[in-house]
Design an enzyme around this catalytic site. Structure first.
Site, PDB file in Angstrom:
ATOM      1  N   CYS A 281      10.947  -1.649   3.202  1.00 39.14           N
ATOM      2  CA  CYS A 281       9.704  -0.977   3.610  1.00 39.14           C
ATOM      3  C   CYS A 281       8.631  -1.747   4.530  1.00 39.14           C
ATOM      4  CB  CYS A 281       8.741  -0.681   2.101  1.00 39.14           C
ATOM      5  SG  CYS A 281       8.258  -2.378   1.257  1.00 39.14           S
TER       6      CYS A 281
ATOM      7  N   HIS B  93       4.859  -2.237  -2.480  1.00 45.29           N
ATOM      8  CA  HIS B  93       5.521  -1.221  -1.463  1.00 45.29           C
ATOM      9  C   HIS B  93       4.472  -1.337  -0.175  1.00 45.29           C
ATOM     10  CE1 HIS B  93       7.463   2.138   0.460  1.00 45.29           C
ATOM     11  NE2 HIS B  93       6.607   2.899   0.194  1.00 45.29           N
TER      12      HIS B  93
ATOM     13  N   ASP C 183       4.175   6.917   5.646  1.00 47.99           N
ATOM     14  CA  ASP C 183       5.312   6.160   4.942  1.00 47.99           C
ATOM     15  C   ASP C 183       6.656   6.454   5.414  1.00 47.99           C
ATOM     16  OD1 ASP C 183       6.612   4.448   3.374  1.00 47.99           O
ATOM     17  OD2 ASP C 183       5.868   5.070   1.616  1.00 47.99           O
TER      18      ASP C 183
ATOM     19  N   ASN D  76      -1.682   5.521  -8.649  1.00 47.60           N
ATOM     20  CA  ASN D  76      -2.303   5.878  -9.856  1.00 47.60           C
ATOM     21  C   ASN D  76      -1.651   6.607 -10.986  1.00 47.60           C
ATOM     22  OD1 ASN D  76      -4.768   5.640 -11.127  1.00 47.60           O
ATOM     23  ND2 ASN D  76      -5.656   7.678 -10.245  1.00 47.60           N
TER      24      ASN D  76
ATOM     25  N   ASP E 203       1.000   6.791 -14.328  1.00 50.19           N
ATOM     26  CA  ASP E 203       0.710   6.104 -15.724  1.00 50.19           C
ATOM     27  C   ASP E 203       2.201   5.601 -15.985  1.00 50.19           C
ATOM     28  OD1 ASP E 203      -1.870   6.484 -16.101  1.00 50.19           O
ATOM     29  OD2 ASP E 203      -1.678   7.976 -17.819  1.00 50.19           O
TER      30      ASP E 203
ATOM     31  N   GLU F 110      -9.984   1.537 -12.240  1.00 44.27           N
ATOM     32  CA  GLU F 110      -9.287   1.637 -13.436  1.00 44.27           C
ATOM     33  C   GLU F 110     -10.037   1.675 -14.742  1.00 44.27           C
ATOM     34  OE1 GLU F 110      -6.456   3.038 -13.774  1.00 44.27           O
ATOM     35  OE2 GLU F 110      -5.145   2.506 -11.654  1.00 44.27           O
TER      36      GLU F 110
ATOM     37  N   GLU G 139     -12.015   7.906 -12.799  1.00 40.20           N
ATOM     38  CA  GLU G 139     -10.590   7.720 -12.465  1.00 40.20           C
ATOM     39  C   GLU G 139      -9.659   8.942 -13.443  1.00 40.20           C
ATOM     40  OE1 GLU G 139      -6.451   6.147 -13.325  1.00 40.20           O
ATOM     41  OE2 GLU G 139      -8.360   5.739 -14.801  1.00 40.20           O
TER      42      GLU G 139
END
Length: 629
Positions: free
Chosen positions: A195, A253, A276, A316, A318, A364, A369
């Site tokens: 990457c 990354h 990306d 973001n 979970d 967070e 958020e």
């Protein structure tokens, strides 16, 4: 009637114009100008002189300001700076990796234009492709797809297998120029990149094309393939993380941000856009990602082009941990803040690191958020129900019902605090010493069994088999704290390390009177001693300069096949490779290189030492080159 003018010669005044437009490092012979700034040309006529009252000359030029940054320091950093840092390691130990972007080096601008002409877009419809090249949204997607070679003969082949015998280990690269020139000369993708290499090459190309670009590192980066914003991780009874072919959390990354207007989006989403070029998922049939508005990502507007939902999940999502026991899955915990940490880029006019996490998401744990997360999740569900979801995401089953399991009862909660703590800096070649700290938070006696394990990780989250295990029994009276000391010797881990030098230590804890289990883990990045670079004397353009490079073998064993690589734009005409051979255990050595700087200003030297035992001991030195004595 006066005779019409016949044009003889056009003098583009390339040398003077290029100096005014800050492109003189690219070329003095060809006119290269930037948007929004005047330039001069002189026309010479063959048959007679130009008469202002009689003759009329019409010039047609099309320019735009869709990538204009109004801050001069930002323009200097994100367009003009030809070196920088790419941040690696882990969230607890962030290290700068020096990189030579070299966008002004000889022939790079021609290679970048060749890259555009070799794209599938140009091959299929050259006229349309050229007509769209004024759009930064279009051109950034073309470049993004061409940096990897998955759909075409792009610049780089990706490789995450740990077998690089038929190419170059991605960790060994120190700059973009050698990669781009190899691709140009061979016509074949260069082996290999990961990457940070993909992002560095894209930064070189985009800055060369005049588009403000920076390199971004996201620590604990999610890779959510099914679009439910959940990353599932699986563990066995020893605490070992199991390979998951679907979702992963990359230790770090790296991608790019490019500055541009977004006329294709509603107002308010211009500015920095994520691109990306690492080939992960397809977007409109191609392996590319973006441009996705950073502001749209923060606001959860995951239905906006391009690939905003995928980038949102990287910063973001979970993370849910599962224990695999007896063929069944037991949910351990759901972590809402483990993905997307310390999002980093190089500071302007400084070698320091900028943390730009707040650009991507609200703090967070804050209500904002969680509100944005739920908003993004609803948009994704709505998009799937209506049959359209951006990128080429595969149809996904509804969120597993197991995620909706009832909350734990009070009696099921172990009420023990656990933490893995390093005792010393984890230097390569030395034993790793750490403790498990256990604190009884309850008013009851706790009888704990702890299964500990250690395994190497690739930076994309893929685990290698465990190489160390331990079991501990800890008895805690109410409110008591105890530590269990652990040590992993060099001989135990040396043969099991990946190139990324990452070790994941896990502890799975169970208490006799409680069915629930606690999982804690810690990622350790082993540290090498940096290469030291000394500049011997004043650095002046076209004057000889000596550079001392000091390096060492940090291991207690002999290493062979040592090669030192040194480069630096404006300092070396090409990458220098010095074959060192064998280095004895703990041996320190130095060499002196001679060069003649050919560009003035702030420069950087980048160095890398590889051997049969390690691949990326790095160092750098900033240097100011004067034009005159």
């Amino acid at each position: 009637m006066a005779q019409g003018l016949e044009l003889s010669v056009t003098d583009f005044q390339s040398s003077q114009n290029n100096m005014w437009h800050h492109t003189e490092e690219i070329s003095f012979d060809h006119l290269i100008v930037r948007r929004g700034q005047a330039f001069n040309i002189t026309l010479y006529f063959r048959n007679r002189a130009f008469e202002p009252d009689l003759d009329k000359i019409i010039f047609v030029a099309e320019t735009g300001d869709t990538v204009f940054l109004d801050s001069e320091p930002q323009r200097q950093e994100y367009v003009m700076n030809d070196y920088g840092f790419i941040y690696q390691g882990n969230k607890n130990w962030i290290r700068p990796c020096p990189w030579n972007y070299g966008q002004f080096e000889d022939n790079i601008v021609n290679i970048c234009l060749e890259l555009l002409d070799k794209s599938l877009n140009f091959q299929i419809d050259p006229a349309t492709d050229c007509a769209l090249r004024g759009s930064p949204v279009y051109i950034s997607r073309v470049v993004c797809a061409m940096i990897n070679s998955n759909d075409d003969k792009g610049v780089l082949n990706g490789n995450w297998s740990e077998n690089f015998s038929d190419g170059t280990n991605p960790a060994e690269w120190t700059g973009s120029v050698a990669i781009l020139k190899q691709w140009h000369s061979t016509g074949q993708p260069v082996r290999y990149g990961q990457c940070w290499v993909f992002a560095a090459i894209m930064c070189t190309v985009m800055r060369c094309l005049g588009i403000p670009t920076r390199v971004i590192t996201n620590f604990d980066s999610g890779h959510d393939t099914d679009g439910n914003l959940i990353i599932d991780e699986y563990y066995d009874h020893t605490g070992r993380i199991l390979e998951n072919k679907k979702d992963t959390v990359w230790n770090f990354h790296v991608w790019n941000e490019c500055w541009m207007a977004r006329l294709d989006l509603p107002p308010g989403y211009a500015g920095w856009q994520v691109l990306d070029s690492t080939p992960q998922e397809r977007s409109n049939g191609m392996f590319c990602c973006g441009p996705a508005s950073v502001r749209a990502i923060k606001q959860g507007e995951v239905d906006l082009n391009y690939d905003t939902a995928f980038v949102f999940s990287m910063v973001n999502a979970d993370c849910v941990s599962w224990l695999i026991l007896g063929g069944k899955e037991q949910r351990l915990h759901r972590d809402t803040n483990s993905v997307g940490n310390f999002i980093s880029t190089k500071s302007i006019r400084s070698d320091e690191r900028d943390d730009i996490t707040e650009s991507y998401k609200y703090e967070e744990g804050s209500p904002q958020e969680r509100q944005v997360f739920q908003k993004a999740l609803q948009k994704l569900k709505m998009g799937k129900s209506q049959g359209h979801y951006q990128a080429d995401s595969k149809p996904s089953s509804p969120m597993p019902r197991r995620l909706n399991s009832p909350p734990l009862r009070t009696c099921d909660i172990i009420q023990v605090s656990l933490e893995l703590q390093l005792l010393d800096l984890p230097n390569m070649g030395q034993d790793i010493k750490f403790v498990l700290l256990a604190i009884n938070m309850s008013r009851e006696l706790k009888d704990l069994k702890v299964n500990l394990s250690a395994q190497s990780l690739l930076h994309n989250g893929s685990p290698l088999p465990p190489f160390w295990q331990d079991t501990a029994f800890i008895n805690l009276v109410p409110k008591e704290a105890k530590t269990h000391r652990c040590q992993i010797s060099y001989s135990q881990y040396s043969q099991h390390l990946s190139t990324d030098k990452l070790i994941r230590v896990s502890a799975l804890v169970e208490e006799k009177s409680c069915p629930e289990k606690i999982l804690v883990n810690k990622i350790i990045t082993l540290v090498y001693p940096a290469i030291i670079i000394n500049v011997l004397g004043a650095a002046i353009v076209n004057q000889p300069l000596s550079i001392q490079v000091i390096f060492s073998n940090p291991l207690s064993e002999q290493v062979a096949d040592c090669v030192l690589t040194v480069e630096g734009s404006g300092l070396f005409k090409k990458q220098q490779r010095v074959f060192i051979g064998v280095l004895k255990p703990q041996h320190r050595a130095s060499i002196t290189l001679k060069t003649v700087p050919f560009k003035s200003g702030q420069r950087q030297i980048q160095a890398n030492l590889r051997s049969n035992k390690f691949k990326d001991i790095k160092g750098y030195k900033d240097i100011n080159v004067d034009l005159y004595v």
